[in-house]
Design a protein around this motif. Structure first.
Motif, PDB file in Angstrom:
ATOM      1  N   ASP A   1      -6.254  -1.654  -4.567  1.00  0.00           N
ATOM      2  CA  ASP A   1      -5.561  -2.170  -3.393  1.00  0.00           C
ATOM      3  C   ASP A   1      -6.470  -3.161  -2.675  1.00  0.00           C
ATOM      4  OD1 ASP A   1      -4.034  -2.689  -1.172  1.00  0.00           O
ATOM      5  OD2 ASP A   1      -3.586  -0.594  -0.714  1.00  0.00           O
ATOM      6  N   GLU A   2      -6.192  -4.417  -2.889  1.00  0.00           N
ATOM      7  CA  GLU A   2      -6.981  -5.515  -2.318  1.00  0.00           C
ATOM      8  C   GLU A   2      -8.467  -5.313  -2.538  1.00  0.00           C
ATOM      9  OE1 GLU A   2      -5.688  -7.134   1.416  1.00  0.00           O
ATOM     10  OE2 GLU A   2      -3.733  -6.177   1.181  1.00  0.00           O
TER      11      GLU A   2
ATOM     12  N   SER B   1       0.835  -1.215   0.000  1.00  0.00           N
ATOM     13  CA  SER B   1       0.000   0.000   0.000  1.00  0.00           C
ATOM     14  C   SER B   1       0.866   1.261   0.000  1.00  0.00           C
ATOM     15  CB  SER B   1      -0.942   0.007   1.204  1.00  0.00           C
ATOM     16  OG  SER B   1      -1.831  -1.092   1.120  1.00  0.00           O
TER      17      SER B   1
HETATM   18 MG   LIG Z   1      -2.037  -2.809   2.206  1.00  0.00          MG
END
Ligand SMILES: [Mg+2]
Ligand SMILES: Nc1ncnc2c1ncn2[C@@H]1O[C@H](COP(=O)(O)OP(=O)(O)OP(=O)(O)O)[C@@H](O)[C@H]1O
Length: 221
Positions: A162-163, A52
């Motif tokens: 992000d995910e 991240s």
């Molecule tokens: Mg992350």
């Protein structure tokens, strides 16, 4: 003005989080990475490996402490950072959902947005009224699907998730990896996907694995 670009280069970028104990501070880099238009890149690695953080540097939210970003032949500085950011459509895990679809043409709202809502299996829950969504009071997984709708409508050259799939059910997760991502790629988009779903890593053109803020490997398939 959105640029035609041929290379995005993170040159020797480094980031560290301020903290009280210097020996426990996390730092990312220095990393050297180059990207080309149309790549579908997975960024993988364990919790806390720096995925991240890299995403925030890449999208211009964090300014690297050392090193620089070169994009479309320009070095990114304070004067063009806002321009640089506009090339990205991003869904972070701590996304915020607006109830208005700003900056989207009426035509695109009526055609693309409606069709995409159906694809997201949300037509029974949400309708588009003008530039407004009828509701955002939905489950977490459903709200994340709406975030995907925004990203899709923004139509920027580079995407980063992000995910995104982390709280999706298995059926929709499959749709995301095997239909949605390839479709973005087919449109010529560059797509960064941060993921723990090793079952789907084969979808990627390139897999970058991070460990303790460094690149463990960077594999093209
Ligand atoms: Mg992350
Ligand atoms: N806002 C912050 N302030 C201080 N340190 C932070 C902050 N965000 C992250 N860190 C540190 O940076 C490290 C990397 O975090 P990062 O969020 O980039 O990891 P990640 O690979 O995305 O992990 P995850 O898979 O859990 O999402 C963490 O170990 C944490 O210690």
């Amino acid at each position: 003005m959105i640029a035609q670009w041929h290379r995005l280069h993170l040159q020797n970028i480094y980031h560290t989080y301020p903290g009280d104990q210097e020996d426990q501070r996390f730092s990312l880099g220095a990393l050297d990475l180059s990207f080309s238009p149309g790549e579908l890149i997975f960024i993988i690695g364990g919790n806390g490996s720096g995925k991240s953080t890299l995403a925030k540097l890449l999208t211009g939210l964090y300014i690297p402490e050392t090193g620089q970003i070169e994009f479309a032949g320009q070095t990114i500085t304070d004067t063009n950072r806002e321009w640089y950011r506009q090339h990205f459509s991003v869904v972070f895990s701590d996304f915020f959902l607006f109830d208005r679809l700003l900056g989207v043409t009426q035509d695109r709202l009526e055609t693309t947005a409606q069709a995409f809502l159906a694809k997201l299996k949300l037509t029974h829950k949400v309708t588009i009224e003008g530039d407004r969504l009828s509701t955002t009071a939905l489950s977490q997984g459903q709200r994340k699907r709406l975030a995907l709708l925004y990203a899709w409508l923004e139509d920027r050259p580079i995407y980063l998730f992000d995910e995104w799939a982390a709280d999706q059910d298995p059926i929709f997760r499959e749709i995301f990896y095997t239909e949605f991502l390839p479709e973005l790629k087919a449109q010529g988009k560059t797509v960064f996907v941060i993921s723990h779903d090793d079952h789907y890593f084969s979808v990627a053109d390139r897999v970058i694995k991070l460990e303790y803020g460094a690149i463990e490997y960077d594999k093209r398939r």
